[in-house]
Design a protein around this motif. Structure first.
Motif, PDB file in Angstrom:
ATOM      1  N   GLY A 212    -146.977  -8.006 -14.227  1.00  0.00           N
ATOM      2  CA  GLY A 212    -146.837  -5.918 -13.826  1.00  0.00           C
ATOM      3  C   GLY A 212    -146.262  -5.693 -13.142  1.00  0.00           C
ATOM      4  N   LEU A 213    -145.587  -6.751 -11.961  1.00  0.00           N
ATOM      5  CA  LEU A 213    -144.262  -6.007 -11.794  1.00  0.00           C
ATOM      6  C   LEU A 213    -142.740  -5.812 -12.150  1.00  0.00           C
ATOM      7  CD1 LEU A 213    -142.629  -5.514  -9.171  1.00  0.00           C
ATOM      8  CD2 LEU A 213    -142.831  -7.787  -8.493  1.00  0.00           C
ATOM      9  N   GLN A 214    -143.032  -6.762 -13.157  1.00  0.00           N
ATOM     10  CA  GLN A 214    -141.480  -6.627 -14.113  1.00  0.00           C
ATOM     11  C   GLN A 214    -141.778  -4.938 -15.040  1.00  0.00           C
ATOM     12  OE1 GLN A 214    -140.169  -9.881 -16.111  1.00  0.00           O
ATOM     13  NE2 GLN A 214    -140.569  -9.206 -17.868  1.00  0.00           N
ATOM     14  N   GLU A 215    -142.921  -5.008 -15.092  1.00  0.00           N
ATOM     15  CA  GLU A 215    -143.318  -3.971 -16.585  1.00  0.00           C
ATOM     16  C   GLU A 215    -142.766  -2.452 -15.230  1.00  0.00           C
ATOM     17  OE1 GLU A 215    -146.630  -0.971 -18.567  1.00  0.00           O
ATOM     18  OE2 GLU A 215    -146.641  -3.101 -17.860  1.00  0.00           O
ATOM     19  N   TRP A 216    -142.779  -2.524 -14.102  1.00  0.00           N
ATOM     20  CA  TRP A 216    -142.725  -1.626 -12.773  1.00  0.00           C
ATOM     21  C   TRP A 216    -141.687  -1.188 -12.403  1.00  0.00           C
ATOM     22  CZ3 TRP A 216    -141.107  -1.866  -8.231  1.00  0.00           C
ATOM     23  CH2 TRP A 216    -141.763   0.199  -7.586  1.00  0.00           C
ATOM     24  N   LEU A 217    -141.399  -2.499 -12.841  1.00  0.00           N
ATOM     25  CA  LEU A 217    -139.457  -3.026 -12.230  1.00  0.00           C
ATOM     26  C   LEU A 217    -138.182  -1.802 -12.940  1.00  0.00           C
ATOM     27  CD1 LEU A 217    -139.129  -6.408 -10.764  1.00  0.00           C
ATOM     28  CD2 LEU A 217    -138.998  -3.836  -9.346  1.00  0.00           C
ATOM     29  N   ARG A 218    -139.099  -1.674 -14.083  1.00  0.00           N
ATOM     30  CA  ARG A 218    -138.591  -1.723 -15.819  1.00  0.00           C
ATOM     31  C   ARG A 218    -138.607  -0.033 -15.977  1.00  0.00           C
ATOM     32  NH1 ARG A 218    -138.006  -6.788 -20.439  1.00  0.00           N
ATOM     33  NH2 ARG A 218    -136.986  -8.719 -19.413  1.00  0.00           N
ATOM     34  N   ARG A 219    -139.555   0.157 -15.402  1.00  0.00           N
ATOM     35  CA  ARG A 219    -139.993   1.813 -15.875  1.00  0.00           C
ATOM     36  C   ARG A 219    -139.028   2.530 -14.604  1.00  0.00           C
ATOM     37  NH1 ARG A 219    -145.370   0.213 -16.058  1.00  0.00           N
ATOM     38  NH2 ARG A 219    -145.564   1.847 -13.460  1.00  0.00           N
ATOM     39  N   LYS A 221    -135.378   1.919 -11.836  1.00  0.00           N
ATOM     40  CA  LYS A 221    -134.414   2.099 -11.878  1.00  0.00           C
ATOM     41  C   LYS A 221    -133.292   0.259 -11.930  1.00  0.00           C
ATOM     42  CE  LYS A 221    -133.851   4.818  -7.875  1.00  0.00           C
ATOM     43  NZ  LYS A 221    -133.619   5.556  -6.447  1.00  0.00           N
ATOM     44  N   GLU A 222    -134.854  -1.039 -12.835  1.00  0.00           N
ATOM     45  CA  GLU A 222    -134.371  -1.946 -13.329  1.00  0.00           C
ATOM     46  C   GLU A 222    -134.446  -1.895 -14.226  1.00  0.00           C
ATOM     47  OE1 GLU A 222    -134.364  -5.083 -10.065  1.00  0.00           O
ATOM     48  OE2 GLU A 222    -135.241  -3.598  -8.565  1.00  0.00           O
ATOM     49  N   PRO A 223    -134.090  -1.559 -15.376  1.00  0.00           N
ATOM     50  CA  PRO A 223    -134.471  -1.808 -16.646  1.00  0.00           C
ATOM     51  C   PRO A 223    -134.375  -3.415 -17.185  1.00  0.00           C
ATOM     52  CG  PRO A 223    -132.394  -0.443 -16.796  1.00  0.00           C
ATOM     53  CD  PRO A 223    -133.149  -0.747 -14.847  1.00  0.00           C
ATOM     54  N   GLU A 224    -133.479  -4.084 -16.611  1.00  0.00           N
ATOM     55  CA  GLU A 224    -133.006  -5.496 -17.234  1.00  0.00           C
ATOM     56  C   GLU A 224    -133.650  -6.467 -16.192  1.00  0.00           C
ATOM     57  OE1 GLU A 224    -131.500  -5.983 -20.415  1.00  0.00           O
ATOM     58  OE2 GLU A 224    -131.417  -3.475 -19.901  1.00  0.00           O
ATOM     59  N   ALA A 225    -135.271  -6.034 -15.462  1.00  0.00           N
ATOM     60  CA  ALA A 225    -135.992  -6.647 -14.069  1.00  0.00           C
ATOM     61  C   ALA A 225    -136.347  -8.284 -14.628  1.00  0.00           C
ATOM     62  CB  ALA A 225    -136.359  -5.624 -13.274  1.00  0.00           C
ATOM     63  N   VAL A 226    -136.120  -8.617 -14.476  1.00  0.00           N
ATOM     64  CA  VAL A 226    -136.862 -10.375 -14.756  1.00  0.00           C
ATOM     65  C   VAL A 226    -137.264 -11.186 -13.475  1.00  0.00           C
ATOM     66  CG1 VAL A 226    -137.226 -12.365 -15.920  1.00  0.00           C
ATOM     67  CG2 VAL A 226    -135.496 -10.347 -16.760  1.00  0.00           C
ATOM     68  N   VAL A 227    -139.421 -11.037 -13.954  1.00  0.00           N
ATOM     69  CA  VAL A 227    -139.766 -11.254 -13.053  1.00  0.00           C
ATOM     70  C   VAL A 227    -140.099 -12.439 -13.759  1.00  0.00           C
ATOM     71  CG1 VAL A 227    -141.993 -10.593 -10.951  1.00  0.00           C
ATOM     72  CG2 VAL A 227    -140.596  -9.086 -11.715  1.00  0.00           C
ATOM     73  N   ASP A 228    -139.736 -13.649 -13.036  1.00  0.00           N
ATOM     74  CA  ASP A 228    -140.700 -15.440 -12.620  1.00  0.00           C
ATOM     75  C   ASP A 228    -141.819 -15.483 -12.292  1.00  0.00           C
ATOM     76  OD1 ASP A 228    -141.149 -18.262 -12.915  1.00  0.00           O
ATOM     77  OD2 ASP A 228    -139.051 -17.969 -12.896  1.00  0.00           O
ATOM     78  N   GLY A 229    -142.268 -15.665 -13.997  1.00  0.00           N
ATOM     79  CA  GLY A 229    -144.290 -15.789 -13.519  1.00  0.00           C
ATOM     80  C   GLY A 229    -144.426 -17.420 -13.740  1.00  0.00           C
ATOM     81  N   GLY A 230    -143.678 -18.332 -13.622  1.00  0.00           N
ATOM     82  CA  GLY A 230    -144.167 -19.329 -13.146  1.00  0.00           C
ATOM     83  C   GLY A 230    -144.817 -19.940 -12.230  1.00  0.00           C
ATOM     84  N   TRP A 231    -145.971 -20.413 -11.594  1.00  0.00           N
ATOM     85  CA  TRP A 231    -146.809 -20.804 -10.624  1.00  0.00           C
ATOM     86  C   TRP A 231    -147.858 -21.962 -11.128  1.00  0.00           C
ATOM     87  CZ3 TRP A 231    -151.532 -22.590  -9.481  1.00  0.00           C
ATOM     88  CH2 TRP A 231    -151.688 -22.260  -7.842  1.00  0.00           C
ATOM     89  N   PRO A 232    -147.546 -23.286 -10.251  1.00  0.00           N
ATOM     90  CA  PRO A 232    -147.150 -23.383  -9.088  1.00  0.00           C
ATOM     91  C   PRO A 232    -145.453 -23.251  -8.739  1.00  0.00           C
ATOM     92  CG  PRO A 232    -147.850 -25.641  -8.901  1.00  0.00           C
ATOM     93  CD  PRO A 232    -148.432 -24.542 -10.343  1.00  0.00           C
ATOM     94  N   LEU A 233    -144.727 -23.618  -9.653  1.00  0.00           N
ATOM     95  CA  LEU A 233    -143.972 -23.579 -10.150  1.00  0.00           C
ATOM     96  C   LEU A 233    -142.809 -22.824 -10.747  1.00  0.00           C
ATOM     97  CD1 LEU A 233    -143.018 -27.674 -10.641  1.00  0.00           C
ATOM     98  CD2 LEU A 233    -142.049 -26.694  -8.143  1.00  0.00           C
ATOM     99  N   ARG A 234    -141.564 -22.249 -10.875  1.00  0.00           N
ATOM    100  CA  ARG A 234    -140.737 -21.352 -11.007  1.00  0.00           C
ATOM    101  C   ARG A 234    -139.715 -22.027 -12.493  1.00  0.00           C
ATOM    102  NH1 ARG A 234    -138.747 -17.516  -6.182  1.00  0.00           N
ATOM    103  NH2 ARG A 234    -141.022 -16.889  -5.239  1.00  0.00           N
TER     104      ARG A 234
END
Length: 242
Positions: A212-219, A221-234
């Motif tokens: 969700g955060l990645q989608e919001w960022l891409r909409r 000023k950060e169209p290439e944003a990538v938010v790592d979704g790995g948990w508990p390790l990235r």
């Protein structure tokens, strides 16, 4: 019996920065507690081997000179912390870590840096956990609450005292008590769930939040944003604190 009545362990690191690949451990703490009351606390002060930036010192109070004079070699600290953590997991004890993907990813990077056995290797290939991350849980079960999601904010929301913030032991205990408060308030989703199942749920909750955060960022000023979704390790080594 619910895990709310069992022994829990709070874990926290204070570090040189927010990049999990490059930042180093300065202090670490493991706090055992039952029903929120401390049974045992272990603390470490490391010499990270690099200058501690002033902005990091301003947060946790440990400067380069003190760490060099009083701290133990970073490799020894990373090894001991990792072995202690894995000892709890081998015993089936739930470890509470606020923003677990940061602390555990940074610890894992330290283990790689000093060519020490990884968390997975210490567990004989078994998965890491169970972990309880109050930040991930709070985002999932109280999704629409306004305001920040820092540990300090969570303590205020859930009525937990946080004395001496950014001391690793204090933060570890506060996170543990926030975890208990979440379990009591949200019994169906959290407190009444087996720790292994709760761990699995958090994997999905964190991935949903990151997506969700990645989608919001891409909409924006950060169209290439990538938010790592790995948990508990990235899943990426160079992720920064989120």
């Amino acid at each position: 019996m619910s895990w709310l009545h069992e022994t829990l362990v709070g874990f926290d690191l204070e570090t040189t920065g927010t990049d999990t690949a490059e930042s180093r451990i300065v202090t670490a703490a493991l706090v055992e507690a039952k029903r929120g009351e401390v049974v045992r606390e272990r603390d470490w002060l490391a010499d990270p081997g690099v200058p501690i930036p002033a902005e990091a010192t301003a947060i946790h109070g440990i400067g380069t000179e003190r760490a060099a004079a009083e701290g133990r070699p970073a490799a020894e600290v990373a090894d001991e912390v990792a072995e202690a953590l894995c000892g709890y997991w081998r015993a089936g004890i739930q470890v509470v870590v606020f923003n677990a993907s940061f602390d555990l990813s940074l610890l894992s990077a330290e283990l790689r840096r000093y060519r020490l056995p990884s968390l997975d290797q210490r567990l004989g290939g078994a998965p890491i956990g169970p972990v309880l991350d109050p930040l991930t849980v709070d985002r999932a079960v109280d999704k629409y609450r306004k305001g920040s999601r820092t540990l300090q904010s969570a303590c205020a929301v859930y009525g937990v005292e946080l004395a001496d913030a950014h001391r690793a032991g204090s933060d570890a205990l506060a996170a543990l008590r926030v975890g208990l408060a979440l379990g009591r308030k949200f019994s169906a989703e959290v407190g009444g769930v087996d720790p292994a199942e709760l761990h699995r749920r958090q994997v999905g909750w964190y991935a949903d939040w990151a997506g969700g955060l990645q989608e919001w960022l891409r909409r924006g000023k950060e169209p290439e944003a990538v938010v790592d979704g790995g948990w508990p390790l990235r899943t990426t080594a160079d992720a920064t604190a989120g």
